[in-house]
Design a protein around this motif. Structure first.
Motif, PDB file in Angstrom:
ATOM      1  N   PHE A  33       0.847  -1.199   0.000  1.00  0.00           N
ATOM      2  CA  PHE A  33       0.000   0.000   0.000  1.00  0.00           C
ATOM      3  C   PHE A  33       0.884   1.251   0.000  1.00  0.00           C
ATOM      4  O   PHE A  33       1.949   1.269   0.612  1.00  0.00           O
ATOM      5  CB  PHE A  33      -0.865   0.052   1.266  1.00  0.00           C
ATOM      6  CG  PHE A  33      -1.950  -0.975   1.347  1.00  0.00           C
ATOM      7  CD1 PHE A  33      -1.663  -2.283   1.669  1.00  0.00           C
ATOM      8  CD2 PHE A  33      -3.276  -0.619   1.130  1.00  0.00           C
ATOM      9  CE1 PHE A  33      -2.656  -3.236   1.764  1.00  0.00           C
ATOM     10  CE2 PHE A  33      -4.289  -1.564   1.234  1.00  0.00           C
ATOM     11  CZ  PHE A  33      -3.982  -2.867   1.549  1.00  0.00           C
ATOM     12  N   TYR A  35       0.364   5.290   1.150  1.00  0.00           N
ATOM     13  CA  TYR A  35      -0.476   6.253   1.850  1.00  0.00           C
ATOM     14  C   TYR A  35       0.198   7.616   1.817  1.00  0.00           C
ATOM     15  O   TYR A  35       1.422   7.729   1.736  1.00  0.00           O
ATOM     16  CB  TYR A  35      -0.682   5.845   3.314  1.00  0.00           C
ATOM     17  CG  TYR A  35      -1.658   4.714   3.526  1.00  0.00           C
ATOM     18  CD1 TYR A  35      -1.251   3.389   3.416  1.00  0.00           C
ATOM     19  CD2 TYR A  35      -2.995   4.976   3.829  1.00  0.00           C
ATOM     20  CE1 TYR A  35      -2.142   2.351   3.606  1.00  0.00           C
ATOM     21  CE2 TYR A  35      -3.900   3.940   4.022  1.00  0.00           C
ATOM     22  CZ  TYR A  35      -3.469   2.641   3.907  1.00  0.00           C
ATOM     23  OH  TYR A  35      -4.356   1.613   4.086  1.00  0.00           O
ATOM     24  N   LEU A  91       3.916   7.251   2.876  1.00  0.00           N
ATOM     25  CA  LEU A  91       4.180   6.016   3.613  1.00  0.00           C
ATOM     26  C   LEU A  91       3.900   4.807   2.731  1.00  0.00           C
ATOM     27  O   LEU A  91       2.895   4.773   2.016  1.00  0.00           O
ATOM     28  CB  LEU A  91       3.282   5.938   4.851  1.00  0.00           C
ATOM     29  CG  LEU A  91       3.533   6.962   5.951  1.00  0.00           C
ATOM     30  CD1 LEU A  91       2.339   7.022   6.898  1.00  0.00           C
ATOM     31  CD2 LEU A  91       4.798   6.631   6.720  1.00  0.00           C
ATOM     32  N   TYR A  99      -5.667  -9.920   2.823  1.00  0.00           N
ATOM     33  CA  TYR A  99      -6.570  -9.188   3.697  1.00  0.00           C
ATOM     34  C   TYR A  99      -6.450  -9.729   5.117  1.00  0.00           C
ATOM     35  O   TYR A  99      -5.894 -10.780   5.357  1.00  0.00           O
ATOM     36  CB  TYR A  99      -8.020  -9.288   3.213  1.00  0.00           C
ATOM     37  CG  TYR A  99      -8.561 -10.703   3.135  1.00  0.00           C
ATOM     38  CD1 TYR A  99      -8.510 -11.403   1.946  1.00  0.00           C
ATOM     39  CD2 TYR A  99      -9.119 -11.329   4.237  1.00  0.00           C
ATOM     40  CE1 TYR A  99      -8.989 -12.693   1.865  1.00  0.00           C
ATOM     41  CE2 TYR A  99      -9.602 -12.615   4.177  1.00  0.00           C
ATOM     42  CZ  TYR A  99      -9.546 -13.283   2.980  1.00  0.00           C
ATOM     43  OH  TYR A  99     -10.026 -14.557   2.890  1.00  0.00           O
ATOM     44  N   ASN A 100      -6.973  -8.934   6.043  1.00  0.00           N
ATOM     45  CA  ASN A 100      -6.989  -9.312   7.461  1.00  0.00           C
ATOM     46  C   ASN A 100      -5.620  -9.704   7.989  1.00  0.00           C
ATOM     47  O   ASN A 100      -5.466 -10.684   8.720  1.00  0.00           O
ATOM     48  CB  ASN A 100      -8.004 -10.435   7.723  1.00  0.00           C
ATOM     49  CG  ASN A 100      -9.430  -9.936   7.656  1.00  0.00           C
ATOM     50  OD1 ASN A 100      -9.686  -8.838   7.155  1.00  0.00           O
ATOM     51  ND2 ASN A 100     -10.368 -10.717   8.125  1.00  0.00           N
ATOM     52  N   SER A 101      -4.620  -8.971   7.560  1.00  0.00           N
ATOM     53  CA  SER A 101      -3.302  -9.128   8.176  1.00  0.00           C
ATOM     54  C   SER A 101      -2.737  -7.737   8.415  1.00  0.00           C
ATOM     55  O   SER A 101      -3.025  -6.811   7.653  1.00  0.00           O
ATOM     56  CB  SER A 101      -2.370  -9.959   7.300  1.00  0.00           C
ATOM     57  OG  SER A 101      -1.920  -9.235   6.189  1.00  0.00           O
ATOM     58  N   PRO A 102      -1.967  -7.578   9.481  1.00  0.00           N
ATOM     59  CA  PRO A 102      -1.462  -6.239   9.802  1.00  0.00           C
ATOM     60  C   PRO A 102      -0.566  -5.708   8.691  1.00  0.00           C
ATOM     61  O   PRO A 102       0.174  -6.449   8.059  1.00  0.00           O
ATOM     62  CB  PRO A 102      -0.642  -6.462  11.080  1.00  0.00           C
ATOM     63  CG  PRO A 102      -1.076  -7.765  11.623  1.00  0.00           C
ATOM     64  CD  PRO A 102      -1.527  -8.584  10.460  1.00  0.00           C
ATOM     65  N   LEU A 103      -0.650  -4.405   8.472  1.00  0.00           N
ATOM     66  CA  LEU A 103       0.276  -3.747   7.574  1.00  0.00           C
ATOM     67  C   LEU A 103       1.487  -3.299   8.370  1.00  0.00           C
ATOM     68  O   LEU A 103       1.356  -2.826   9.504  1.00  0.00           O
ATOM     69  CB  LEU A 103      -0.362  -2.523   6.922  1.00  0.00           C
ATOM     70  CG  LEU A 103      -1.557  -2.770   6.021  1.00  0.00           C
ATOM     71  CD1 LEU A 103      -1.983  -1.468   5.350  1.00  0.00           C
ATOM     72  CD2 LEU A 103      -1.263  -3.840   4.990  1.00  0.00           C
ATOM     73  N   HIS A 104       2.655  -3.427   7.756  1.00  0.00           N
ATOM     74  CA  HIS A 104       3.890  -2.989   8.387  1.00  0.00           C
ATOM     75  C   HIS A 104       4.426  -1.823   7.570  1.00  0.00           C
ATOM     76  O   HIS A 104       4.625  -1.956   6.358  1.00  0.00           O
ATOM     77  CB  HIS A 104       4.895  -4.143   8.450  1.00  0.00           C
ATOM     78  CG  HIS A 104       4.389  -5.289   9.265  1.00  0.00           C
ATOM     79  ND1 HIS A 104       4.514  -5.353  10.631  1.00  0.00           N
ATOM     80  CD2 HIS A 104       3.694  -6.399   8.914  1.00  0.00           C
ATOM     81  CE1 HIS A 104       3.948  -6.456  11.080  1.00  0.00           C
ATOM     82  NE2 HIS A 104       3.434  -7.106  10.058  1.00  0.00           N
ATOM     83  N   PHE A 105       4.618  -0.713   8.240  1.00  0.00           N
ATOM     84  CA  PHE A 105       4.970   0.524   7.559  1.00  0.00           C
ATOM     85  C   PHE A 105       6.471   0.791   7.555  1.00  0.00           C
ATOM     86  O   PHE A 105       7.196   0.437   8.493  1.00  0.00           O
ATOM     87  CB  PHE A 105       4.297   1.720   8.249  1.00  0.00           C
ATOM     88  CG  PHE A 105       2.843   1.868   7.921  1.00  0.00           C
ATOM     89  CD1 PHE A 105       1.886   1.145   8.606  1.00  0.00           C
ATOM     90  CD2 PHE A 105       2.424   2.731   6.916  1.00  0.00           C
ATOM     91  CE1 PHE A 105       0.535   1.270   8.300  1.00  0.00           C
ATOM     92  CE2 PHE A 105       1.080   2.877   6.607  1.00  0.00           C
ATOM     93  CZ  PHE A 105       0.141   2.139   7.304  1.00  0.00           C
ATOM     94  N   GLY A 106       6.908   1.469   6.495  1.00  0.00           N
ATOM     95  CA  GLY A 106       8.230   2.072   6.490  1.00  0.00           C
ATOM     96  C   GLY A 106       8.193   3.404   7.222  1.00  0.00           C
ATOM     97  O   GLY A 106       7.132   3.831   7.701  1.00  0.00           O
TER      98      GLY A 106
ATOM     99  N   TYR B  32     -12.251  -6.011  10.104  1.00  0.00           N
ATOM    100  CA  TYR B  32     -10.920  -6.195  10.687  1.00  0.00           C
ATOM    101  C   TYR B  32     -10.437  -4.828  11.129  1.00  0.00           C
ATOM    102  O   TYR B  32     -10.493  -3.870  10.356  1.00  0.00           O
ATOM    103  CB  TYR B  32      -9.986  -6.820   9.643  1.00  0.00           C
ATOM    104  CG  TYR B  32      -8.597  -7.135  10.130  1.00  0.00           C
ATOM    105  CD1 TYR B  32      -7.482  -6.538   9.547  1.00  0.00           C
ATOM    106  CD2 TYR B  32      -8.385  -8.064  11.142  1.00  0.00           C
ATOM    107  CE1 TYR B  32      -6.202  -6.838   9.963  1.00  0.00           C
ATOM    108  CE2 TYR B  32      -7.102  -8.368  11.577  1.00  0.00           C
ATOM    109  CZ  TYR B  32      -6.019  -7.758  10.984  1.00  0.00           C
ATOM    110  OH  TYR B  32      -4.746  -8.061  11.403  1.00  0.00           O
ATOM    111  N   LEU B  34      -7.541  -2.453  13.541  1.00  0.00           N
ATOM    112  CA  LEU B  34      -6.164  -2.454  14.018  1.00  0.00           C
ATOM    113  C   LEU B  34      -5.888  -1.169  14.786  1.00  0.00           C
ATOM    114  O   LEU B  34      -6.520  -0.136  14.548  1.00  0.00           O
ATOM    115  CB  LEU B  34      -5.172  -2.518  12.848  1.00  0.00           C
ATOM    116  CG  LEU B  34      -5.385  -3.565  11.763  1.00  0.00           C
ATOM    117  CD1 LEU B  34      -6.208  -3.009  10.613  1.00  0.00           C
ATOM    118  CD2 LEU B  34      -4.048  -4.062  11.236  1.00  0.00           C
ATOM    119  N   TYR B  36      -2.465   1.293  15.742  1.00  0.00           N
ATOM    120  CA  TYR B  36      -1.073   1.592  15.468  1.00  0.00           C
ATOM    121  C   TYR B  36      -0.614   2.702  16.399  1.00  0.00           C
ATOM    122  O   TYR B  36      -1.393   3.549  16.821  1.00  0.00           O
ATOM    123  CB  TYR B  36      -0.896   2.072  14.013  1.00  0.00           C
ATOM    124  CG  TYR B  36      -0.955   0.974  12.992  1.00  0.00           C
ATOM    125  CD1 TYR B  36      -2.173   0.502  12.521  1.00  0.00           C
ATOM    126  CD2 TYR B  36       0.208   0.395  12.497  1.00  0.00           C
ATOM    127  CE1 TYR B  36      -2.228  -0.517  11.586  1.00  0.00           C
ATOM    128  CE2 TYR B  36       0.164  -0.619  11.552  1.00  0.00           C
ATOM    129  CZ  TYR B  36      -1.056  -1.065  11.105  1.00  0.00           C
ATOM    130  OH  TYR B  36      -1.106  -2.075  10.176  1.00  0.00           O
TER     131      TYR B  36
END
Lengths: 114, 115
Positions: A33, A35, A91, A99-106, B32, B34, B36
């Motif tokens: 993604f 952003y 970002l 889907y339904n998994s956490p996003l990990h950001f830079g 879902y 979350l 952060y």
């Protein structure tokens, strides 16, 4: 490192210049993604890739914005003819599944257009 | 139309006490959710998530509660520590039900934990 890497960290561009922002996602992550985050706001969705396919680009603010992920790994966000209103933090985030998994950001690229 | 809202821009809590951060959403297709945490000049860091089939999820000092009928979720931090001082964002996605994979973020709540 094992995290999402973005480069450059800071970019200053003169109005009208083109810029390219790079994202190296976590290895093996399917989703990616982009952003845009303005000061004091939450991240605003720009576009989404599942592997190399761009499935949603509804958040891109104008046709000056273009993103690609040609081999399903590294992604580039390109902004043509930058304008002052493009100044923001961009970002990139990746996720292990569709889907339904956490996003990990830079840590983002802060773009300033002068 | 802000689909995910965090109505409190800031919150101050004494060290050792409970911090409660709130989030409301409008789209019933979201399934879902979350939370952060974000420090200055860094990207958001994933804290905890919850699927709509559950109403509570715990991870150490962090618990997320989901009230689907009220379209409301909250994050509880117990006990709060000075290192928890940061901006907290909630996010929601409707991927598995609607095929819409985008994660929508709220505007954030700045938490300050006082020593």
């Amino acid at each position: 490192g094992a995290g999402v890497s973005q480069s450059p960290r800071y970019k200053v561009a003169k109005r009208g210049q083109d810029v390219a922002l790079r994202c190296d996602p976590i290895s093996g992550h399917v989703s990616l993604f982009w952003y845009q985050q303005a000061l004091g706001q939450g991240p605003e969705f720009l576009t989404y890739f599942q592997n190399e396919a761009q499935l949603d680009k509804s958040g891109l603010p104008s046709d000056r914005f273009f993103a690609e992920r040609p081999e399903g790994s590294v992604s580039t966000l390109k902004i043509q003819r930058t304008q002052q209103e493009d100044s923001a933090v961009y970002l990139c985030a990746s996720g292990a599944s569709s889907y339904n998994s956490p996003l990990h950001f830079g840590n983002g690229t802060r773009l300033t257009v002068t | 139309d802000q689909q995910v809202k965090q109505n409190s821009p800031s919150l101050s809590v004494q060290e050792g006490r409970i911090s409660i951060l709130n989030c409301d959403y409008t789209n019933s297709m979201f399934d879902y959710f979350l939370w952060y945490k974000k420090y200055p000049a860094e990207g958001p860091t994933f804290l905890i998530s919850i699927s709509s089939i559950k109403d509570k999820n715990e991870d150490g000092r962090f618990t997320v509660f989901l009230n689907k009928s009220a379209k409301h979720l909250s994050l509880h931090i117990v006990p709060s520590q000075p290192g928890d001082s940061a901006v907290y964002f909630c996010a929601a996605s409707g991927g598995s039900t609607s095929g819409t994979y985008k994660y929508i973020f709220g505007t954030g709540t700045r938490l300050k934990v006082l020593a």
